[in-house]
Write a protein that holds these residues in place. Structure first.
Motif, PDB file in Angstrom:
ATOM      1  N   GLU A 127      20.547  35.043 -29.250  1.00  0.00           N
ATOM      2  CA  GLU A 127      19.960  36.247 -28.668  1.00  0.00           C
ATOM      3  C   GLU A 127      18.452  36.122 -28.485  1.00  0.00           C
ATOM      4  O   GLU A 127      17.871  36.808 -27.631  1.00  0.00           O
ATOM      5  CB  GLU A 127      20.278  37.456 -29.540  1.00  0.00           C
ATOM      6  N   ASP A 136      25.204  34.441 -21.837  1.00  0.00           N
ATOM      7  CA  ASP A 136      26.015  35.657 -21.919  1.00  0.00           C
ATOM      8  C   ASP A 136      27.459  35.336 -22.289  1.00  0.00           C
ATOM      9  O   ASP A 136      28.099  36.060 -23.065  1.00  0.00           O
ATOM     10  CB  ASP A 136      25.963  36.409 -20.587  1.00  0.00           C
ATOM     11  N   LEU A 139      27.775  34.399 -26.058  1.00  0.00           N
ATOM     12  CA  LEU A 139      27.655  35.585 -26.899  1.00  0.00           C
ATOM     13  C   LEU A 139      28.927  36.422 -26.856  1.00  0.00           C
ATOM     14  O   LEU A 139      29.349  36.994 -27.868  1.00  0.00           O
ATOM     15  CB  LEU A 139      26.451  36.422 -26.462  1.00  0.00           C
TER      16      LEU A 139
END
Length: 419
Positions: A127, A136, A139
């Motif tokens: 992050e 993205d 995550l």
């Protein structure tokens, strides 16, 4: 109500002021790569173990702890099965240390949490790093409900392996360091005091009036403030060494006064390339004895077995070699000169004997062809000098053992470990 608090450990139960004022938000215990040995003098382990001892020696703190849960950690590199076993062994090492130094405090109330990776550390790092490939997507995988092994598989498939390569290069070292200690506290119930009801006696009045007493308002306790969380702070890890190449000498040749040197370069975990040069060039007693050899060989090797838990250039190996050279060997009344070529397969084993030292044993089997000239030295002519008189020549061939080695190996690394 049971609370599991902390990443390594966080304490929010009531403790004595002496201990609670000095408690860190969390402790990390560091391990060397592919190792489950809890080294006290490695990086910050000694300081953190001292802090842990102060906590467990405090009677007020111990009285507020219901149980301890320890979770090990491993990096993303290597096989999932090896990492699973390694993370468990690291947690067991810390549990053993606590039980040994604090017998009777928790007895059997220390348990191991079956976890391989501490995903929270990796999520925080990603992050805060906008350079992670497919940031993205990775995550989303880490925050999903998929199992550990499935998450590893999905990450390895992202971007054709570019995401996995980036994470292993930059963050795998942080994931293997954190072996977490969780303290389970029994939360004390909040005592709610019953409101005191005060009945006021009315003054006597001439008329009979019905006494009305208002009901007291309900007292609602203020909500308990949630404990503040502390963000993960990672200290820089010690610099690790990586082997660049190895320098070797065959002790069997050295005993026979045949100077030799070999250089081996690792290529990944399983492959290596070696080049050898043998160069004795001796003349004794007015050239009556000679040992002159120039020989070069090149070899490619494959290293067997599970490599994630082994140092490079150790264990069992097989290889293919080829080489040739020139020789002149004379023993007073007879001598031989010639050229030779050999090729074949090799096999052997290497192991550590020191931090940067290895011993290696190998045997080669293959084909050897030798084109030779036989001569006798004679002192003749007007000048009375020694001359080589050719007696014959020929070619010989051999299939069988062609080389034997007992080598001392010195590893040249890119850097040294720093604590």
């Amino acid at each position: 109500m049971i609370l599991l608090l902390g990443m390594s450990f966080e304490v929010h139960a009531s403790t004595s002021s002496t201990v609670s004022d000095t408690l860190p938000s969390r402790l990390l215990f560091y391990f060397e790569n592919n190792s489950s040995l809890l080294l006290r003098d490695y990086y910050t382990n000694q300081d953190n173990l001292n802090k842990l001892d102060v906590m467990l020696a405090d009677a007020d703190f111990v009285s507020g702890v219901d149980s301890i849960v320890i979770s090990g950690g491993a990096s993303l590199s290597g096989s999932f099965q090896v990492n699973s076993r390694l993370s468990s062994e690291r947690a067991v090492a810390l549990r053993t240390d606590i039980r040994w130094k604090h017998p009777g405090v928790y007895n059997n109330r220390i348990s191991i949490l079956p976890a391989v990776f501490d995903w929270n550390i990796l999520i925080d790092l990603i992050e805060n790093d906008p350079l992670v490939p497919n940031r993205d997507e990775v995550l989303s995988i880490l925050n999903s409900s998929a199992g550990d092994q499935m998450k590893v598989t999905l990450i390895k498939q992202l971007g054709g392996g570019s995401t996995d390569t980036y994470l292993n290069k930059n963050y795998a070292k942080y994931m293997r360091t954190a072996t977490s200690v969780f303290f389970a506290h029994t939360e004390k119930p909040v005592e709610i005091q019953e409101p005191e009801i005060v009945v006021v006696q009315p003054e006597p009045v001439p008329a009979v009036v019905e006494e009305i007493v208002a009901a007291p308002e309900e007292v609602i306790a203020a909500p308990e403030k949630l404990p503040e969380t502390t963000p993960v702070t990672l200290s820089p890890l010690p610099k690790t060494s990586r082997p660049l190449f190895a320098l070797k000498t065959n002790l069997l040749f050295d005993v026979a006064s045949a100077l030799n040197l070999e250089v081996e370069v690792p290529i990944g975990q399983r492959w290596s390339v070696a080049a050898e040069w043998i160069f004795p060039w001796w003349l004794y007693e007015k050239k009556q004895y000679a040992l002159e050899i120039l020989n070069g060989n090149i070899e490619g090797r494959y290293w067997w077995g599970e490599r994630s838990r082994r140092d490079q250039l150790t264990g069992w190996f097989t290889g293919v070699y080829a080489g040739g050279g020139y020789y002149d060997v004379e023993w007073k009344t007879k001598g031989y000169q010639g050229e030779f070529f050999s090729a074949g397969i090799t096999g052997g084993f290497a192991h550590k004997i020191g931090r940067n030292l290895r011993m290696e044993y190998s045997l080669g089997i293959g084909y050897l062809t030798n084109k030779y000239r036989e001569y006798t030295p004679q002192q003749c002519g007007v000048d009375g000098e020694w001359h080589l008189i050719k007696q014959g020549n020929g070619t010989s061939n051999w299939i069988g053992p062609t080389r034997a080695k007992v080598s001392l190996v010195w590893m040249i690394n890119s850097g040294n470990n720093k604590k």
